[in-house]
Structure formats: structure tokens, C-alpha cells
Enzyme design. Structure first.
Site, short mmCIF file in Angstrom:
data_model
loop_
_atom_site.label_atom_id
_atom_site.label_comp_id
_atom_site.label_asym_id
_atom_site.label_seq_id
_atom_site.Cartn_x
_atom_site.Cartn_y
_atom_site.Cartn_z
N GLY A 1 36.24 26.09 77.84
CA GLY A 1 37.21 25.54 76.91
C GLY A 1 36.58 24.44 76.10
O GLY A 1 35.54 23.90 76.47
N ASP B 1 42.39 54.35 67.89
CA ASP B 1 43.45 53.78 68.73
C ASP B 1 44.71 54.64 68.73
O ASP B 1 45.26 54.96 69.79
CB ASP B 1 43.78 52.36 68.26
N LYS C 1 38.19 48.21 72.72
CA LYS C 1 37.87 49.43 71.99
C LYS C 1 36.98 50.39 72.79
O LYS C 1 37.21 51.60 72.80
CB LYS C 1 37.18 49.07 70.67
N HIS D 1 27.43 30.00 80.54
CA HIS D 1 28.36 31.10 80.23
C HIS D 1 27.73 32.44 80.62
O HIS D 1 26.99 33.04 79.83
CB HIS D 1 28.69 31.10 78.73
N GLU E 1 29.15 35.24 80.79
CA GLU E 1 29.81 36.36 80.11
C GLU E 1 29.12 36.75 78.81
O GLU E 1 29.34 37.86 78.31
CB GLU E 1 31.29 36.04 79.84
N CYS F 1 31.80 26.82 82.99
CA CYS F 1 31.76 25.74 82.00
C CYS F 1 32.90 24.75 82.23
O CYS F 1 32.92 24.03 83.21
CB CYS F 1 31.75 26.32 80.59
N TYR F 2 33.89 24.69 81.34
CA TYR F 2 35.02 23.77 81.53
C TYR F 2 35.74 24.06 82.84
O TYR F 2 36.14 23.14 83.56
CB TYR F 2 35.99 23.92 80.35
#
Length: 526
Positions: free
Chosen positions: A61, A233, A381, A175, A177, A88-89
Site C-alpha cells: 500500500g 469475454d 483474461k 513484492h 507478485e 511490503c506495507y
């Protein structure tokens, strides 16, 4: 309208502290074969416990844990006996809540950073002692909570990762991710599979089975209308609902006049041939153009298009109700191919800002009469494509590059007119044809072609002065539309596209290339 599409699988909850990457964390968890959902940091411990999570990940964050009004967490979450990972945060929130210390030392770390693994532990097991990680922080954990082992450090951060295996609590300052952290996915997989002991058993087959059952429960014997645009989609959501309810479904294709060249024919021929779905085509070109007349504001355009879509479906609904009235049937369900990024960017995510209203989310009218069926609402997606392939849709459909629901209406910067649409339609067709010819379709996530209708530039064509419009090429590469970078196309391909557009499309005398990443720019211009 439901906020989420539920699943019978117990989730790993990603607690969102306002991070730009919260959705990416959820996606990475799913890549590891574990179902995930996002919840706001304001959720209480009881609300989190009610979701019966198998793991909790605290996101990063933009705030400092010591700022007034900084996002906080119900500390009761740490007493739920659920494996927890702070990032992180979230790492700092965990450290502070459990008795550690967080300090602002003035030593910031942003971007690529060298980290040293002090002790592997469960979290960093099997990773090299020296690795490159992606940092973005000003504060740092200066002392780990009692009972926690320090796993890693950097030149400026003495506690870059910690762990308490007995309590199944872990944290990293970087991070994991993002792809820039060399072993980031490995960190997440160690947490999920080794620390939390979760199997990699969430996949497209599970999603299909669960959503088919949920669709049947929601719809019952009622008749269903599906908003089929021909894009990935709507095609997959229509196929999924057709799998669930068969002939109760009628697909409706609205030709709003904002389509690319040949799209109506593709939907009417290719999709119907591959699925057998009953299709009704509505010609609403004049209605949409009349509604958009004189409108240049992009948010207003999106909302008008969203409203007119629904109105078109309501007309079809009225006709079908009249037909079915004698038999007492209902036609009150509308299928939409809403994806999770649509929800997030329209302000429907946990703690997220409204970046732009998607016509099928923030653009829906308040007096909507349909009950929505949105089986893809929590999916990204790439997950949707996997489901489409599992359902047997042809690659020409599931591999198609994304195209926005509002169509060319948001690729004209300025008022939408029939004349401007025709100019853009021809330019777009040329760009697509040349990219396909060069074998670049699989290298590009999407290539919006934009007409700057309110801009004129001086040019020379046929030995005479011209005052035409610029066309913008926006080739981008992305995994999930949440972030993107511009695609480095070969110069000879760009040259061919430019030459053909300026030679073959009237009123265009300049072609430019958009080289902006997302963020700061969105993929579409409007």
C-alpha cells in the site's frame, strides 16, 4: 447485481491496503493453483473468519503505518490461526501489530534491489542466497517481533523477510507478485504449498463445473438473454451459460455501428457455427449515433453506450416476453462477460478508485430491469481464455485480441459520427491486416487504433497541402490488463501500416505511435 461470483472452494484472501498490485497478487495465487479473493482492509476479523479462508495475504500500500488515517487491520485477524503472509506495507502492519518495530530511517528502496537470504526457512526454501527483488518502500521493519526469525536482508533493510513457522506467519518487504522479483512466484508458492499446505487444485475445469451449477440454481427454468459482442469475454460467458441451460439461452448481438470491419459477419457466422447458440441480431446503429450526437466527454460516451445497450436488450426482452407470455415463462436474466479488471477499474474493487466506467459496470443505468448473470466476474483474461478452450471454443475466438465493449466509440477522441467511424474502421482494418500478415498477433495483447478527431495537422499529399487527422497506433503487451507496456513493433511493419493508412484512408495524413506504459496511461485513450 452481485459483487462477486462465489466458489465452493475455500479462498486465500488478499487483504487490500490500497495497493496497485492487490489484483496481481490474487492472480499469482491462482497461477499457483489456489483460489483467491480480495477483501478490503476494513473487513473485521469476524467477517474474514466467515469466509473460511485457508490463507491470508496482506497486500502492499502507499501509506506509512504511522500516518494519521493510515489503512489498518483488525488485529484479531492474527488470532484466527490461518497461515498469513505480509507483503511490503502488509509486512510492516504485521510487524507492528505483533510487537516488532517499524521505523522511517530515511533510507528508501525503490525498484531492483539486491537481497541476501540469511536463513531459508520454509518461505525462501530452495532459493539462492543472493537474489534480485523489487522494492517500493520508505519505512522498514527495524526489529522483528519476538519469536520471528529474520530470513533476508538488503544493504539498507536489516529485516527484509521474517518467519514464525509455529504460528505460520511470514512476511517479505519486497513484492514477490511482480515479475521483476526473480524468485517472487517461488516465494508465493512456498507460502501456499509448503507453509499453508494447500494443494494446487484450482483450475478451469473446476470453475466450469462450479459456475454451471450456480447458473442453473440462479436461472432455474427461466429464459436467458446473453449480450454477445463477439469478443472473448462475451463469447466465453455465453458458452458457459449455454453449457448450463442449453436452449433456455438466446444470444443477442447488438450492431451499434461502433464495430470494426467485418465483425458482424464474424459473429453471425463463426460463433453460431461453432456453438449452435440461437442468435438474434439487433440493428441499432442509428439509435446509438443519435444518442452520441454532440457528445465528446469520454465518461459520458461510455455511459450513453451502456444505457443504449441495456435499452436494446430490453426491447428484445419485451418481444420475447410477449412470445412466451401464453406459456407463463419469464425472461428476466441477462448474461454479461464482465471480468474482474472491469469491476476494479470501475471502482468496484476493495478500496479502489474509479479509473473509468466500463459500459457493463459503472455505465449501467440505475433502472436496470434485468437480473445479471456474470459467471466471469472474478476472473482475469487469461483464465477466461483457458475456460473457453476447455469448453471447446475455436482458437479464432478465444485467442482474439481484446476489444472494448463501447467499441470504436471510445477510440474516437471527440464526437462520434458516421463519417469518423468509417475513417477509423478503415484505418483499424489496415493495421490489423498488416500485424496478422507479419505474424505478430500472438506477440501483441491489443493494438487500439485511435482517431484524433478533434485534432488537425498539416500534411502534403498529391503535391498539395492537406489538413487531416492523425491516427494513433497503441500496440501493448500485458498479462491481465491491469498493467501494460507498449510493444516494440518492427520498424518495417510500422512503416507499412503508416504508408497504407495515409495512402488509402481519406482525411488522414499522419500516423503516430503511442509508447506509454500502463500506468500512467490506460490501454484505451478514453
Amino acid at each position: 447485481m452481485t459483487e462477486q461470483t462465489e466458489t465452493s472452494q475455500r479462498p486465500v484472501l488478499v487483504v487490500d491496503f490500497g495497493a496497485q498490485y492487490a489484483q496481481l497478487i490474487a492472480r499469482r495465487v491462482r497461477e499457483a493453483g489456489v483460489y483467491s479473493e480480495i477483501v478490503p482492509h476494513t473487513a473485521t476479523a469476524d467477517e474474514i473468519a466467515a469466509k473460511n479462508p485457508v490463507g491470508i495475504i496482506l497486500s502492499g500500500g502507499p501509506s506509512s503505518v504511522y500516518e494519521d488515517g493510515a489503512p489498518s487491520l483488525d488485529t484479531g485477524v492474527f488470532d484466527l490461526d490461518v497461515p498469513t503472509l505480509g507483503i511490503c506495507y502488509g509486512f510492516q502492519v504485521m510487524a507492528k501489530a505483533l510487537g516488532g518495530e517499524v521505523a522511517n530511517t530515511g533510507l528508501r528502496e525503490y525498484g531492483a534491489t539486491d537481497a541476501t537470504v540469511v536463513t531459508e526457512g520454509t518461505l525462501l526454501q530452495g532459493q539462492p542466497a543472493e537474489q534480485n527483488v523489487w522494492m517500493s518502500h520508505g519505512d522498514q521493519v527495524s526489529r522483528a517481533p519476538d519469536g520471528f526469525d529474520v530470513l533476508a536482508r538488503t544493504a539498507h533493510t536489516p529485516v527484509a523477510a521474517f518467519a514464525n513457522d509455529a504460528r505460520r506467519m511470514y512476511g517479505v518487504q519486497w513484492h514477490p507478485e511482480v515479475k521483476h522479483s526473480d524468485h517472487g512466484q517461488h516465494v508465493l508458492e512456498n507460502f501456499l504449498h509448503k507453509a499453508a499446505g494447500l494443494p494446487a487444485d484450482w483450475n478451469s475445469g473446476n470453475v466450469i463445473a462450479e459456475q454451471v451449477e450456480r447458473i442453473r440454481q440462479q436461472v432455474g427454468t427461466g429464459r436467458v438473454i446473453s449480450a454477445l459482442s463477439g469478443g472473448v469475454d462475451s463469447a466465453v460467458s455465453t458458452a458457459l451459460v449455454h453449457e448450463a441451460v442449453g436452449d433456455q439461452l438466446i444470444a443477442v448481438f447488438v450492431d451499434h455501428g461502433l464495430l470494426r470491419k467485418g465483425e458482424r459477419e464474424q459473429v453471425e457466422n463463426d460463433y453460431v457455427a461453432s456453438t449452435g447458440v440461437k442468435l438474434i441480431t439487433v440493428d441499432a446503429r442509428e439509435t446509438f449515433l443519435d444518442a452520441l450526437a454532440g457528445v465528446s466527454d469520454p465518461e459520458q460516451k461510455r455511459k450513453i453506450i451502456g444505457r443504449e445497450f441495456i435499452r436494446a436488450f430490453e426491447k428484445v426482452q419485451a418481444d420475447l416476453v410477449a412470445e412466451a407470455k401464453a406459456e407463463g415463462e419469464q425472461v428476466r436474466f441477462l448474461v454479461q462477460g464482465t471480468l474482474y479488471p472491469d469491476v476494479v477499474e470501475s471502482g468496484g474493487g476493495a478500496g479502489t478508485a474509479n479509473i473509468k466506467s466500463h459500459h457493463n459496470v459503472g455505465g449501467l443505468p440505475e433502472d436496470l430491469q434485468f437480473e445479471l448473470v456474470e459467471p466471469l466476474r472474478t476472473l482475469f483474461k487469461d483464465e477466461v481464455r483457458a475456460i473457453g478452450r476447455e469448453l471447446g471454443l475455436p482458437e479464432a475466438i478465444v485467442g482474439r485480441q481484446p476489444f472494448p465493449g463501447p467499441g470504436l466509440g471510445i477510440r474516437i477522441v471527440g464526437e462520434v459520427t458516421a463519417d469518423r467511424l468509417e475513417i477509423l474502421r478503415e484505418a483499424d482494418a489496415i493495421a490489423r491486416a498488416e500485424l496478422t500478415k507479419a505474424g505478430l498477433d500472438n506477440e501483441i495483447w491489443q493494438c487500439p487504433v485511435v482517431l484524433l478527431a478533434d485534432v488537425r495537422s498539416v500534411g502534403v499529399q498529391g503535391d498539395g497541402r492537406t489538413y487531416g487527422h492523425p491516427i494513433v497506433l497503441r500496440p501493448v503487451s500485458s498479462e491481465d490488463a491491469m498493467t501494460a507496456d507498449w510493444t516494440r513493433l518492427p520498424y518495417d511493419v510500422l512503416s507499412k501500416i503508416s504508408n497504407r493508412i495515409t495512402n488509402e484512408v481519406r482525411d488522414v495524413n499522419r500516423v503516430v505511435l503511442d509508447v506509454t506504459s500502463k500506468p500512467p496511461g490506460t490501454i484505451e485513450w478514453e
